[in-house]
Design a protein around this motif. Structure first.
Motif, mmCIF file in Angstrom:
data_model
loop_
_atom_site.group_PDB
_atom_site.id
_atom_site.type_symbol
_atom_site.label_atom_id
_atom_site.label_comp_id
_atom_site.label_asym_id
_atom_site.label_seq_id
_atom_site.Cartn_x
_atom_site.Cartn_y
_atom_site.Cartn_z
ATOM 1 N N LYS A 171 111.840 94.198 -36.771
ATOM 2 C CA LYS A 171 112.552 94.442 -38.032
ATOM 3 C C LYS A 171 111.775 95.394 -38.945
ATOM 4 N N PRO A 172 112.510 96.129 -39.806
ATOM 5 C CA PRO A 172 111.855 97.068 -40.729
ATOM 6 C C PRO A 172 111.194 96.367 -41.914
ATOM 7 N N SER A 173 111.280 95.042 -41.942
ATOM 8 C CA SER A 173 110.648 94.296 -43.031
ATOM 9 C C SER A 173 109.947 93.079 -42.454
ATOM 10 N N GLY A 174 109.067 92.509 -43.251
ATOM 11 C CA GLY A 174 108.330 91.345 -42.800
ATOM 12 C C GLY A 174 107.748 90.599 -43.982
ATOM 13 N N GLY A 175 106.917 89.635 -43.690
ATOM 14 C CA GLY A 175 106.357 88.819 -44.757
ATOM 15 C C GLY A 175 105.123 89.434 -45.371
ATOM 16 N N CYS A 176 104.881 89.087 -46.646
ATOM 17 C CA CYS A 176 103.655 89.476 -47.333
ATOM 18 C C CYS A 176 103.057 88.203 -47.911
ATOM 19 N N ALA A 177 101.769 88.014 -47.693
ATOM 20 C CA ALA A 177 101.111 86.800 -48.161
ATOM 21 C C ALA A 177 101.163 86.664 -49.682
#
Ligand code: SF4
Length: 76
Positions: A50-56
């Protein structure tokens, strides 16, 4: 997959989040360095292809791999 962080969100404004790192104005965002994006930030967690993901940093929101914010850290 979570809702995308928007530039207009308070937490995005607090970290100078830009959805497209290639459009960051270095005069307004002196911490920006060319080539830095969420995709190569130590706080990013990819979500498959995916072109997006998680950020802490942003609980409950996803960020774009091509984005950038001033909390970027070297992966380590
Ligand atoms: Fe992107 Fe890293 Fe900023 Fe999170 S901390 S928004 S992954 S640059």
């Amino acid at each position: 997959t979570q809702p995308l962080l928007k530039e207009s969100d308070d937490e995005a404004k607090a970290t100078d989040y830009h959805a497209d790192a290639s459009k960051v104005d270095k005069a307004k965002s002196p911490k920006y360095q060319a080539g830095r994006t969420c995709a190569n930030c130590g706080l990013y967690t990819p979500d498959g292809d995916k072109p997006s993901g998680g950020c802490a940093l942003f609980y409950g929101k996803d960020v774009l791999a091509k984005a950038w914010c001033n909390a970027w850290v070297k992966p380590g």
